[in-house]
Design a protein around this motif. Structure first.
Motif, PDB file in Angstrom:
ATOM      1  N   SER A 264       0.829  -1.205   0.000  1.00 35.87           N
ATOM      2  CA  SER A 264       0.000   0.000   0.000  1.00 35.87           C
ATOM      3  C   SER A 264       0.867   1.259   0.000  1.00 35.87           C
ATOM      4  CB  SER A 264      -0.956   0.003   1.182  1.00 35.87           C
ATOM      5  OG  SER A 264      -0.234   0.072   2.377  1.00 35.87           O
ATOM      6  N   LYS A 265       2.023   1.201   0.687  1.00 39.54           N
ATOM      7  CA  LYS A 265       2.921   2.350   0.691  1.00 39.54           C
ATOM      8  C   LYS A 265       3.461   2.603  -0.715  1.00 39.54           C
ATOM      9  CE  LYS A 265       4.497   2.023   5.461  1.00 39.54           C
ATOM     10  NZ  LYS A 265       5.638   1.763   6.332  1.00 39.54           N
ATOM     11  N   TRP A 266       3.822   1.522  -1.406  1.00 46.13           N
ATOM     12  CA  TRP A 266       4.350   1.633  -2.766  1.00 46.13           C
ATOM     13  C   TRP A 266       3.283   2.204  -3.703  1.00 46.13           C
ATOM     14  CZ3 TRP A 266       8.765   1.672  -5.251  1.00 46.13           C
ATOM     15  CH2 TRP A 266       8.767   1.492  -6.626  1.00 46.13           C
ATOM     16  N   LYS A 267       2.051   1.696  -3.580  1.00 45.05           N
ATOM     17  CA  LYS A 267       0.955   2.169  -4.440  1.00 45.05           C
ATOM     18  C   LYS A 267       0.676   3.656  -4.184  1.00 45.05           C
ATOM     19  CE  LYS A 267      -1.423  -1.900  -5.800  1.00 45.05           C
ATOM     20  NZ  LYS A 267      -1.306  -1.831  -7.237  1.00 45.05           N
ATOM     21  N   ARG A 268       0.701   4.066  -2.915  1.00 44.35           N
ATOM     22  CA  ARG A 268       0.486   5.466  -2.578  1.00 44.35           C
ATOM     23  C   ARG A 268       1.589   6.344  -3.193  1.00 44.35           C
ATOM     24  NH1 ARG A 268       0.606   6.605   3.468  1.00 44.35           N
ATOM     25  NH2 ARG A 268       0.297   4.380   3.450  1.00 44.35           N
ATOM     26  N   LYS A 269       2.825   5.871  -3.120  1.00 45.16           N
ATOM     27  CA  LYS A 269       3.961   6.607  -3.666  1.00 45.16           C
ATOM     28  C   LYS A 269       3.819   6.764  -5.179  1.00 45.16           C
ATOM     29  CE  LYS A 269       8.900   6.194  -4.433  1.00 45.16           C
ATOM     30  NZ  LYS A 269      10.033   5.302  -4.381  1.00 45.16           N
ATOM     31  N   MET A 270       3.436   5.678  -5.852  1.00 47.49           N
ATOM     32  CA  MET A 270       3.327   5.709  -7.306  1.00 47.49           C
ATOM     33  C   MET A 270       2.155   6.591  -7.754  1.00 47.49           C
ATOM     34  SD  MET A 270       6.000   4.140  -7.792  1.00 47.49           S
ATOM     35  CE  MET A 270       6.131   4.401  -9.518  1.00 47.49           C
ATOM     36  N   ARG A 271       1.075   6.593  -6.983  1.00 47.24           N
ATOM     37  CA  ARG A 271      -0.054   7.466  -7.318  1.00 47.24           C
ATOM     38  C   ARG A 271       0.357   8.932  -7.209  1.00 47.24           C
ATOM     39  NH1 ARG A 271      -3.609   3.802  -4.425  1.00 47.24           N
ATOM     40  NH2 ARG A 271      -3.331   5.122  -2.595  1.00 47.24           N
ATOM     41  N   ALA A 272       1.162   9.260  -6.184  1.00 50.93           N
ATOM     42  CA  ALA A 272       1.635  10.630  -5.996  1.00 50.93           C
ATOM     43  C   ALA A 272       2.517  11.054  -7.169  1.00 50.93           C
ATOM     44  CB  ALA A 272       2.406  10.758  -4.686  1.00 50.93           C
ATOM     45  N   GLU A 273       3.382  10.158  -7.630  1.00 49.35           N
ATOM     46  CA  GLU A 273       4.237  10.476  -8.772  1.00 49.35           C
ATOM     47  C   GLU A 273       3.417  10.671 -10.036  1.00 49.35           C
ATOM     48  OE1 GLU A 273       7.605   7.964  -9.351  1.00 49.35           O
ATOM     49  OE2 GLU A 273       8.169   8.057  -7.236  1.00 49.35           O
ATOM     50  N   LYS A 274       2.381   9.863 -10.200  1.00 51.70           N
ATOM     51  CA  LYS A 274       1.505   9.978 -11.368  1.00 51.70           C
ATOM     52  C   LYS A 274       0.784  11.329 -11.348  1.00 51.70           C
ATOM     53  CE  LYS A 274      -1.267   6.696 -13.895  1.00 51.70           C
ATOM     54  NZ  LYS A 274      -2.048   5.481 -13.821  1.00 51.70           N
ATOM     55  N   ARG A 275       0.353  11.757 -10.141  1.00 46.93           N
ATOM     56  CA  ARG A 275      -0.303  13.065 -10.028  1.00 46.93           C
ATOM     57  C   ARG A 275       0.661  14.186 -10.421  1.00 46.93           C
ATOM     58  NH1 ARG A 275      -3.170  10.792  -5.603  1.00 46.93           N
ATOM     59  NH2 ARG A 275      -1.514  11.316  -4.140  1.00 46.93           N
TER      60      ARG A 275
END
Length: 129
Positions: A7-18
């Protein structure tokens, strides 16, 4: 929860995508609001951002709906309600409580009604310590 590595990785990747998509999103928004230096935004470009409906069409629809509602109110006079229900006890002519009332509420109303009629308070069942 939500503290796992996944979940931490997914949150990080979503932030980068934003971060990556933010400039494109801002440009599209400015174009849609015609704040861009070019001036007017094309309707074709706006179609993928939002649904475009002319203002005069919306006002005509609302005028027609309002006139229909006024006619219905004049014809009916008042709303359809359960006229045969007592306002104090909420019982109808068959002695039934409304559908929305819970069993616990109905029990309380009945207890009030009985104590008013007889004047005696019925003891509640329970464990005596």
């Amino acid at each position: 929860m939500a503290k796992s590595l996944r979940s931490k990785w997914k949150r990080k990747m979503r932030a980068e995508k934003r971060k990556k998509n933010a400039p494109k999103e801002l440009a599209r928004l400015k174009q849609a609001l015609s704040l861009d230096k070019k001036g007017g935004a094309d309707m074709a470009d706006l179609q993928d951002v939002a649904t475009v409906i002319p203002a005069d069409k919306i006002t005509k629809q609302s005028d027609v709906e309002m006139s229909e509602q006024q006619q219905q109110e004049e014809d009916d006079g008042k709303m359809e309600m359960d006229a045969k229900r007592s306002k104090a006890t909420l019982l109808d002519e068959h002695g039934q409580y409304p559908v929305w009332m819970s069993q616990r509420q109905a029990k309380k109303m009945k207890a009030k009604r009985v104590t008013k009629k007889t004047g005696k308070v019925k003891k509640k069942k329970g464990i005596a310590w």
